[in-house]
Design an enzyme around this catalytic site. Structure first.
Site, PDB file in Angstrom:
ATOM      1  N   CYS A 201       0.779  -1.165   0.021  1.00  0.00           N
ATOM      2  CA  CYS A 201       0.017  -0.023   0.034  1.00  0.00           C
ATOM      3  C   CYS A 201       1.094   1.168  -0.044  1.00  0.00           C
ATOM      4  CB  CYS A 201      -0.885   0.002   1.175  1.00  0.00           C
ATOM      5  SG  CYS A 201      -1.914   1.531   1.515  1.00  0.00           S
ATOM      6  N   CYS A 219      -5.063   5.483 -13.091  1.00  0.00           N
ATOM      7  CA  CYS A 219      -3.648   5.426 -13.054  1.00  0.00           C
ATOM      8  C   CYS A 219      -2.933   4.120 -12.928  1.00  0.00           C
ATOM      9  CB  CYS A 219      -3.050   6.454 -11.996  1.00  0.00           C
ATOM     10  SG  CYS A 219      -3.736   6.079 -10.519  1.00  0.00           S
ATOM     11  N   HIS A 221      -2.475   2.975  -9.680  1.00  0.00           N
ATOM     12  CA  HIS A 221      -1.924   2.831  -8.394  1.00  0.00           C
ATOM     13  C   HIS A 221      -2.440   2.044  -7.385  1.00  0.00           C
ATOM     14  CE1 HIS A 221      -0.062   7.026  -9.620  1.00  0.00           C
ATOM     15  NE2 HIS A 221       0.964   6.148  -9.564  1.00  0.00           N
ATOM     16  N   CYS A 319     -29.900  40.296 -11.428  1.00  0.00           N
ATOM     17  CA  CYS A 319     -30.552  40.968 -10.164  1.00  0.00           C
ATOM     18  C   CYS A 319     -31.232  39.788  -9.443  1.00  0.00           C
ATOM     19  CB  CYS A 319     -31.160  42.190 -10.182  1.00  0.00           C
ATOM     20  SG  CYS A 319     -32.931  41.891 -11.220  1.00  0.00           S
ATOM     21  N   HIS A 324     -37.905  41.628 -15.413  1.00  0.00           N
ATOM     22  CA  HIS A 324     -38.589  42.951 -15.643  1.00  0.00           C
ATOM     23  C   HIS A 324     -38.427  43.299 -16.859  1.00  0.00           C
ATOM     24  CE1 HIS A 324     -34.377  43.742 -15.670  1.00  0.00           C
ATOM     25  NE2 HIS A 324     -34.341  43.165 -14.235  1.00  0.00           N
ATOM     26  N   CYS A 416      -4.874  39.944  -6.660  1.00  0.00           N
ATOM     27  CA  CYS A 416      -5.096  40.756  -7.941  1.00  0.00           C
ATOM     28  C   CYS A 416      -6.598  40.552  -8.322  1.00  0.00           C
ATOM     29  CB  CYS A 416      -4.276  40.085  -9.203  1.00  0.00           C
ATOM     30  SG  CYS A 416      -4.699  38.479  -9.621  1.00  0.00           S
ATOM     31  N   CYS A 421     -13.821  31.231  -8.621  1.00  0.00           N
ATOM     32  CA  CYS A 421     -15.111  30.928  -7.745  1.00  0.00           C
ATOM     33  C   CYS A 421     -14.964  29.834  -6.694  1.00  0.00           C
ATOM     34  CB  CYS A 421     -16.454  30.884  -8.206  1.00  0.00           C
ATOM     35  SG  CYS A 421     -17.844  30.355  -7.259  1.00  0.00           S
TER      36      CYS A 421
END
Length: 452
Positions: A201, A219, A221, A319, A324, A416, A421
């Site tokens: 392991c 992969c 592993h 909004c 609207h 900067c 997000c």
């Protein structure tokens, strides 16, 4: 006891000592038995399947076994050959007939000698070469693969029969059904071989049998199940389902949903599945969420508006209010003013953020007589509930902005203007909220940045 009977018994005992129980089964009272022999495949052997103009190739390590059922006559081996039946799911009737004829010829060449071991060796090590199959098996899509049964009668009365396995999905073509059977068998044999090996392991560095390990599909592993399960549980419980990946450093291969389910159980897997769907939707540029707190369903956006399919609310993407039309978007959030009906002589709280903050600091640090005075002037409900709520909302407005894609509130604490997000992972400009800005946006084209 005749000489033939003695030779049959000796041959049977020798075969039991040579072959594994899964390869050879003997039915001594009836002088019969069965071989289940897997043909020896060369390295990088492939199965090829052509459907129309598309050719698909799959590398396999094992093919389903050739099944040779036999029954020994009383005068075998001195005078008669064994009667036998050949079955194989991936050979055509013509190929099975050719193998049957070759088995009969092998008996003829050694007439008077036991032949079962020679037959088994031929089927296991030489059958592919005899049929001209070198490094690839081409699957015939014709219906001859279904209900295949062909008898090959040798001049000694020997026979061979080919039949397909019964578990064929009727929704597939014959070629597709056969390909599915071959690939499922190969996967089972790979897993079986894996479970018998020893692996170290990469987390606890202990040696484990493959049956106690899990191999990451992308992969390769390998880790013990207990370490990998603990890692997955921590990530899922903390909500980092995108981090349910290979534990190896700098490896980003992900575990399959089936592997995650096996490791963490149904309850945590349900959470994993739900959060993974949420993150997937968040990463889609045309998916937004219904602004109604009681709904919050995923909605496909169109232009500047969207309509929720669950509650039918049509809303503005900018909004987050009821749509609207094409008029000016009231993106500035207006705070409601308190409604007080006591005598009509209560003072109104300040309109500015500075005034509200000063009033709240005065109230929170004042003595009890001073607090009673302020509560009589502005109302207890206003001072205790509404004012603190307004200050919290004002702080959020000043110190955070909505992500232009998923609209979650984000605080910028340095660095900067190129933001990512934390929820939907979309890039945007902090100043003008432009989604996926070009590199020169932050140097030349941002309309709200004051360039030197």
């Amino acid at each position: 006891m005749s000489a033939d009977s003695v030779e049959q018994q000796d041959e049977g005992l020798a075969l039991l000592s040579i072959f594994d129980p899964e390869e050879f089964v003997r039915n001594e009272p009836k002088s019969s038995g069965e071989f289940r022999l897997r043909a020896e495949l060369p390295a990088h052997f492939t199965v090829s399947f052509k459907q129309g103009e598309r050719l698909s190739q799959y590398e396999v390590l094992s093919l389903p076994p050739l099944c040779l059922s036999f029954e020994l006559p009383e005068d075998y081996p001195s005078c008669s050959a064994p009667s036998f039946t050949l079955r194989c799911s991936w050979l055509t009737p013509m190929q099975l007939s050719s193998l049957g004829e070759q088995l009969a010829q092998l008996y003829q060449s050694t007439r008077g000698e036991v032949v079962l071991f020679s037959w088994a060796q031929f089927l296991k090590y030489e059958s592919l070469g005899f049929l001209g199959i070198s490094d690839s098996l081409d699957i015939n899509q014709s219906t001859s693969h279904l209900d295949t049964s062909a008898n090959a009668n040798s001049n000694e009365g020997a026979s061979s029969v080919a039949v397909l396995d019964d578990n064929i999905c009727l929704s597939l073509s014959p070629g597709q059904a056969l390909l599915s059977c071959l690939l499922v068998h190969d996967a089972e044999q790979r897993e079986r071989a894996f479970s018998r090996e020893q692996f170290a392991c990469g987390v606890c560095f202990e040696s484990w049998l493959g049956s106690k390990c899990q191999q990451v599909a992308g992969c390769g592993h390998i880790f013990c199940r207990s370490c990998l399960a603990e890692f997955c549980k921590v990530q899922i419980e903390s909500g980092n389902v995108r981090e349910v990946t290979c534990v190896q450093a700098e490896c980003k291969s992900t575990l399959t949903p089936a592997q995650v389910r096996t490791l963490v159980g149904e309850e945590l897997f349900s959470r994993y599945d739900r959060l993974l769907l949420q993150y997937t939707l968040d990463s889609m540029p045309d998916v937004v969420y219904c602004p109604r707190p009681s709904c919050a369903s995923a909605v496909l956006s169109s232009g500047s508006m969207a309509q929720c399919s669950a509650c039918s609310l049509a809303f503005c993407l900018l909004c987050q209010r009821t749509y609207h039309g094409t008029g000016a978007c009231p993106t500035a959030v207006q705070r409601p003013r308190p409604t007080v009906v006591q005598d009509g002589d209560l003072a109104e709280i300040p309109d500015t953020l500075e005034g509200r903050r000063a009033l709240w600091e005065d109230y929170s640090s004042a003595s009890k007589p001073r607090r009673n005075l302020l509560e009589e002037r502005y109302g207890r409900e206003t001072m205790v509930g509404f004012l603190s709520s307004c200050l919290s909302l004002d702080w959020i407005d000043v110190n955070s902005k909505n992500c232009p894609h998923c609209f979650i509130r984000i605080q910028k604490d340095g660095g900067c203007n190129h933001m990512t997000c934390s929820r939907c992972r979309r890039h945007f400009c902090w100043k003008c909220l432009t989604l996926s800005p070009a590199p020169d946006h932050f140097r030349e084209t941002c309309p709200l940045y004051l360039y030197p």
